[in-house]
Enzyme design. Structure first.
Site: not given
Length: 393
Positions: A380, A237, A207-208
């Protein structure tokens, strides 16, 4: 504190991922994923001692999700939790290492909210909720920006009046640090090479989206900056935009700062150009069906990505491997192929058969190519657990 179970909490703007990880052997005892991007909220819980459970639930925020995770852990595992690790997107200049969460730390994180408006508020909600659910456990904040604290001044300093940088702490921070750190380590394993001397460019595309140039296991350049808005085109973005254009909108079109911030963070990128969706899969389908705006969105996305890879390689003085990770990077063969189409001059050549059939953690470059192209499933949560353990050690 060695060989303990750490509960990792990774809060997104519309999702929550939790894992119970034993740091002695990196074993995941249980994991959950809550997604309230659309109704109804979907909740999944998996453990080594029970079958996966998929539920549709009525809640749509962090607190009930963490409460449900805690209840499922008690019922489905016999493992004792030693600490809770939280992913926090922006640590500013103050937090360049993981820290034990205190009231003072929470206050400092609130002050950083304007720097990552899509993420830090959700991260804080997760911390507050988890400290209520697990009041007797130590909680550790791990920062995405910390991995990029190794950037040299020429990489993190903006060409603005020095007084601004000094007085207000304006600099490039970089993000997706946990993902970039994991992929750098995993690439060295796949290539059977030590991190020292290894030059990799990592494309975290989700998404980013961000690129990072890694040498000797350390970040030396990255595309995201003071906030996660800079750099590549993303789902909602804009990525980098001429500052003069923004000044023009403020001055001539009478945008407020809040309107501009909202538009650049939430209404730009894939959704802004395509007018179809912020989901790459949907935009690709629309482009294949002939939608011209969707085609343009894909073309811009690939152009910016390829351009950025070249810049990162130049910073490194060449590269040994290009790594794709994140939801788009890992799962979109189309985007990988388009991005690599003009990178032969860097010694990169994609194997179309391997690319089309890729699973996680694979080399998809042609045999004998000087530079390798890897697809890695980022982890992560594992990095969170390791960093949490490091605080106590």
């Amino acid at each position: 504190m060695e060989g303990v179970n750490v509960l990792t909490i990774n809060v997104g703007s519309s999702s929550l991922k939790c894992s119970l990880i034993e740091t002695a052997d990196d074993h995941t005892h249980a994991s959950s994923h809550t997604d309230w991007a659309s109704e109804p909220t979907r909740y999944t819980f998996t453990s080594t001692e029970s079958p996966a459970v998929l539920s549709e639930v009525g809640w749509s925020d962090v607190k009930p999700a963490i409460g449900r995770v805690a209840a499922d852990l008690r019922v489905n595992t016999n493992e004792e939790i030693a600490a809770v690790a939280h992913r926090v997107v922006h640590g500013g200049t103050r937090f360049t290492q993981p820290v034990l969460v205190t009231a003072e730390v929470e206050d400092a994180l609130h002050e950083l909210t304007p720097l990552a408006p899509l993420h830090n508020p959700s991260c804080l909600e997760g911390i507050v909720a988890a400290r209520e659910v697990f009041p007797n456990l130590p909680h550790v904040a791990v920062f995405d920006t910390a991995y990029h604290s190794t950037l040299a001044p020429e990489a993190y300093t903006y060409a603005i009046p020095q007084a601004w940088s000094d007085e207000w702490g304006l600099r490039r921070f970089g993000f997706h640090g946990l993902s970039h750190a994991y992929c750098s380590q995993r690439a060295a394993q796949i290539l059977d090479r030590p991190s020292i001397g290894l030059r990799v460019v990592i494309a975290h595309l989700g998404h980013g989206a961000s690129l990072a140039a890694i040498r000797d296991g350390k970040s030396i350049d990255t595309t995201m900056g003071f906030t996660p808005l800079e750099g590549l085109m993303m789902a909602t973005r804009s990525g980098s935009v001429d500052p003069g254009l923004l000044c023009h909108l403020l001055r001539e079109n009478r945008f407020s700062a809040n309107q501009l911030d909202h538009a650049l963070n939430r209404e730009s990128g894939l959704i802004g150009v395509s007018g179809v969706s912020s989901d790459m899969r949907t935009v690709l389908q629309a482009a294949e069906a002939g939608n011209e705006r969707a085609k343009l969105a894909i073309a811009i996305y690939v152009h910016r990505l390829r351009q950025g890879i070249g810049a990162m390689a130049a910073t490194l003085g060449g590269l040994d491997a290009l790594i794709f990770t994140g939801g788009v990077g890992q799962h979109s063969a189309t985007i990988r192929a388009a991005a690599c189409a003009r990178l032969a001059f860097l010694g990169l050549e994609l194997d179309p058969i391997a690319n089309a059939a890729v699973t996680s953690d694979m080399d998809v470059s042609t045999t004998g190519t000087k530079g390798r192209i890897l697809v890695i499933e980022s982890n992560e949560e594992l990095m969170l657990a390791r960093e949490c353990e490091r605080v106590f050690n």
